[in-house]
Design a protein around this motif. Structure first.
Motif, mmCIF file in Angstrom:
data_model
loop_
_atom_site.group_PDB
_atom_site.id
_atom_site.type_symbol
_atom_site.label_atom_id
_atom_site.label_comp_id
_atom_site.label_asym_id
_atom_site.label_seq_id
_atom_site.Cartn_x
_atom_site.Cartn_y
_atom_site.Cartn_z
ATOM 1 N N GLU A 143 0.859 -1.178 0.000
ATOM 2 C CA GLU A 143 0.000 0.000 0.000
ATOM 3 C C GLU A 143 0.897 1.231 0.000
ATOM 4 O OE1 GLU A 143 0.160 1.813 2.901
ATOM 5 O OE2 GLU A 143 0.312 0.420 4.550
ATOM 6 N N ASN A 144 0.315 2.396 -0.220
ATOM 7 C CA ASN A 144 1.104 3.605 -0.420
ATOM 8 C C ASN A 144 1.322 4.448 0.833
ATOM 9 O OD1 ASN A 144 1.365 3.104 -3.208
ATOM 10 N ND2 ASN A 144 -0.696 3.903 -3.540
ATOM 11 N N THR A 145 0.735 4.071 1.964
ATOM 12 C CA THR A 145 0.839 4.877 3.173
ATOM 13 C C THR A 145 2.134 4.636 3.931
ATOM 14 O OG1 THR A 145 -1.566 4.793 3.354
ATOM 15 C CG2 THR A 145 -0.362 5.496 5.308
ATOM 16 N N HIS A 146 2.508 3.378 4.086
ATOM 17 C CA HIS A 146 3.689 3.002 4.863
ATOM 18 C C HIS A 146 4.798 2.503 3.935
ATOM 19 C CE1 HIS A 146 0.239 2.595 7.639
ATOM 20 N NE2 HIS A 146 1.066 3.177 8.486
ATOM 21 N N SER A 147 6.039 2.595 4.399
ATOM 22 C CA SER A 147 7.169 2.128 3.594
ATOM 23 C C SER A 147 7.073 0.621 3.369
ATOM 24 C CB SER A 147 8.489 2.463 4.287
ATOM 25 O OG SER A 147 8.663 1.644 5.432
ATOM 26 N N ASP A 148 7.683 0.163 2.274
ATOM 27 C CA ASP A 148 7.727 -1.275 2.006
ATOM 28 C C ASP A 148 8.368 -2.016 3.179
ATOM 29 O OD1 ASP A 148 6.614 -0.620 -0.433
ATOM 30 O OD2 ASP A 148 8.266 -1.435 -1.642
ATOM 31 N N GLU A 149 9.422 -1.443 3.745
ATOM 32 C CA GLU A 149 10.120 -2.090 4.859
ATOM 33 C C GLU A 149 9.203 -2.248 6.071
ATOM 34 O OE1 GLU A 149 11.516 0.473 2.975
ATOM 35 O OE2 GLU A 149 12.662 -1.025 1.870
ATOM 36 N N MET A 150 8.416 -1.211 6.362
ATOM 37 C CA MET A 150 7.496 -1.286 7.497
ATOM 38 C C MET A 150 6.417 -2.351 7.246
ATOM 39 S SD MET A 150 5.115 1.680 9.203
ATOM 40 C CE MET A 150 6.400 2.474 10.140
ATOM 41 N N GLN A 151 5.894 -2.379 6.017
ATOM 42 C CA GLN A 151 4.878 -3.381 5.685
ATOM 43 C C GLN A 151 5.465 -4.787 5.759
ATOM 44 O OE1 GLN A 151 2.218 -2.239 2.265
ATOM 45 N NE2 GLN A 151 3.673 -0.542 2.171
ATOM 46 N N ARG A 152 6.659 -4.975 5.198
ATOM 47 C CA ARG A 152 7.312 -6.287 5.228
ATOM 48 C C ARG A 152 7.522 -6.721 6.688
ATOM 49 N NH1 ARG A 152 11.151 -5.149 2.234
ATOM 50 N NH2 ARG A 152 10.372 -6.081 0.316
ATOM 51 N N ALA A 153 8.002 -5.818 7.521
ATOM 52 C CA ALA A 153 8.257 -6.150 8.933
ATOM 53 C C ALA A 153 6.964 -6.548 9.642
ATOM 54 C CB ALA A 153 8.916 -4.970 9.636
ATOM 55 N N GLY A 154 5.882 -5.825 9.400
ATOM 56 C CA GLY A 154 4.609 -6.138 10.048
ATOM 57 C C GLY A 154 4.045 -7.476 9.624
ATOM 58 N N TRP A 155 4.053 -7.725 8.316
ATOM 59 C CA TRP A 155 3.525 -9.000 7.810
ATOM 60 C C TRP A 155 4.432 -10.154 8.232
ATOM 61 C CZ3 TRP A 155 -0.409 -9.929 3.683
ATOM 62 C CH2 TRP A 155 -1.279 -8.842 3.534
ATOM 63 N N GLN A 156 5.752 -9.931 8.232
ATOM 64 C CA GLN A 156 6.670 -10.986 8.665
ATOM 65 C C GLN A 156 6.458 -11.293 10.142
ATOM 66 O OE1 GLN A 156 9.070 -12.763 6.593
ATOM 67 N NE2 GLN A 156 8.775 -14.082 8.375
ATOM 68 N N ALA A 157 6.208 -10.286 10.946
ATOM 69 C CA ALA A 157 5.959 -10.503 12.379
ATOM 70 C C ALA A 157 4.719 -11.376 12.581
ATOM 71 C CB ALA A 157 5.798 -9.162 13.095
ATOM 72 N N ILE A 158 3.698 -11.183 11.767
ATOM 73 C CA ILE A 158 2.488 -12.006 11.876
ATOM 74 C C ILE A 158 2.796 -13.449 11.480
ATOM 75 C CG2 ILE A 158 0.160 -12.384 10.955
ATOM 76 C CD1 ILE A 158 -0.038 -9.263 10.776
ATOM 77 N N VAL A 159 3.550 -13.637 10.392
ATOM 78 C CA VAL A 159 3.929 -14.993 9.976
ATOM 79 C C VAL A 159 4.800 -15.653 11.056
ATOM 80 C CG1 VAL A 159 5.205 -16.342 8.257
ATOM 81 C CG2 VAL A 159 3.664 -14.539 7.515
ATOM 82 N N ASN A 160 5.691 -14.888 11.660
ATOM 83 C CA ASN A 160 6.525 -15.422 12.744
ATOM 84 C C ASN A 160 5.666 -15.816 13.944
ATOM 85 O OD1 ASN A 160 8.735 -14.866 11.115
ATOM 86 N ND2 ASN A 160 9.411 -13.097 12.310
ATOM 87 N N ASN A 161 4.645 -15.015 14.232
ATOM 88 C CA ASN A 161 3.725 -15.330 15.324
ATOM 89 C C ASN A 161 2.952 -16.613 15.010
ATOM 90 O OD1 ASN A 161 2.951 -14.448 17.890
ATOM 91 N ND2 ASN A 161 1.070 -13.551 17.111
ATOM 92 N N PHE A 162 2.559 -16.771 13.740
ATOM 93 C CA PHE A 162 1.890 -18.000 13.299
ATOM 94 C C PHE A 162 2.797 -19.202 13.545
ATOM 95 C CE2 PHE A 162 1.220 -21.136 9.877
ATOM 96 C CZ PHE A 162 -0.072 -21.538 10.203
ATOM 97 N N LYS A 163 4.060 -19.109 13.109
ATOM 98 C CA LYS A 163 5.021 -20.194 13.298
ATOM 99 C C LYS A 163 5.126 -20.570 14.777
ATOM 100 C CE LYS A 163 10.032 -21.044 12.879
ATOM 101 N NZ LYS A 163 10.095 -22.358 12.247
ATOM 102 N N LYS A 164 5.281 -19.579 15.623
ATOM 103 C CA LYS A 164 5.416 -19.795 17.065
ATOM 104 C C LYS A 164 4.177 -20.505 17.624
ATOM 105 C CE LYS A 164 5.477 -16.751 20.977
ATOM 106 N NZ LYS A 164 5.651 -15.368 21.402
ATOM 107 N N TYR A 165 2.994 -20.046 17.201
ATOM 108 C CA TYR A 165 1.735 -20.652 17.685
ATOM 109 C C TYR A 165 1.606 -22.106 17.237
ATOM 110 C CZ TYR A 165 -3.246 -21.639 18.076
ATOM 111 O OH TYR A 165 -4.454 -22.227 18.365
ATOM 112 N N VAL A 166 1.840 -22.362 15.944
ATOM 113 C CA VAL A 166 1.684 -23.725 15.416
ATOM 114 C C VAL A 166 2.676 -24.671 16.078
ATOM 115 C CG1 VAL A 166 1.896 -25.181 13.348
ATOM 116 C CG2 VAL A 166 0.761 -22.969 13.199
ATOM 117 N N GLU A 167 3.918 -24.245 16.185
ATOM 118 C CA GLU A 167 4.948 -25.127 16.722
ATOM 119 C C GLU A 167 4.770 -25.400 18.216
ATOM 120 O OE1 GLU A 167 8.702 -23.499 15.472
ATOM 121 O OE2 GLU A 167 8.394 -24.184 13.407
ATOM 122 N N ALA A 168 4.091 -24.514 18.928
ATOM 123 C CA ALA A 168 3.845 -24.709 20.358
ATOM 124 C C ALA A 168 2.620 -25.591 20.616
ATOM 125 C CB ALA A 168 3.661 -23.365 21.054
ATOM 126 N N ALA A 169 1.772 -25.736 19.609
ATOM 127 C CA ALA A 169 0.509 -26.485 19.777
ATOM 128 C C ALA A 169 0.719 -27.984 19.710
ATOM 129 C CB ALA A 169 -0.495 -26.057 18.714
#
Length: 139
Positions: A113-139
């Protein structure tokens, strides 16, 4: 004007069926669909089929901010691919790849999207994927 594509990914130590179920089931989505510990996902619904709609609420735990994230599926290939268009018209493709040895690679490619930098968007989406990994692997 063509939009920038941003890609994030993670390799999850779980079989593809578990990864798919945890990615697509609302009872699991609410446990991982946020980027940091001061946020949460109090609501999720997901109609996983081509033409189906999904929505989740991401909210700060202090109650000061929240937003809905949603869209409609353009293509669903069981345990392989989710392609969807978000409410703002941007497109996303999530791929699930069985890597063998009880591991699954999840790759998300999305229109920036055009509001936030690509780096900020990548970091946010990567953090969610990392959170997913952590949740799945702990279950």
């Amino acid at each position: 004007m063509e939009k920038n594509k941003i890609t994030v990914q993670s390799t999850i130590n779980a079989d593809i069926q578990k990864v798919w179920t945890y990615w697509t089931s609302p009872e699991h989505i609410v446990n991982w669909n946020f980027a940091s510990d001061d946020w949460h996902c109090p609501f999720a619904k997901n109609d996983v089929r081509t033409g189906g709609k999904f929505s989740s609420t991401m909210a700060s735990k202090d109650g000061k901010m929240s937003f809905d994230f949603g869209g409609e599926y353009d293509e669903v290939v069981d345990q392989k691919k989710l392609a969807f268009t978000m409410a703002d018209g941007r497109q996303v493709i999530v791929s699930f790849e069985d890597m063998g040895n009880n591991t699954t690679k999840v790759t998300e490619a999305f229109d920036a999207e055009n509001t936030h930098s690509d780096e900020m968007q990548r970091a946010g989406w990567q953090a969610i994927v990392n959170n997913f990994k952590k949740y799945v692997e702990a279950a």
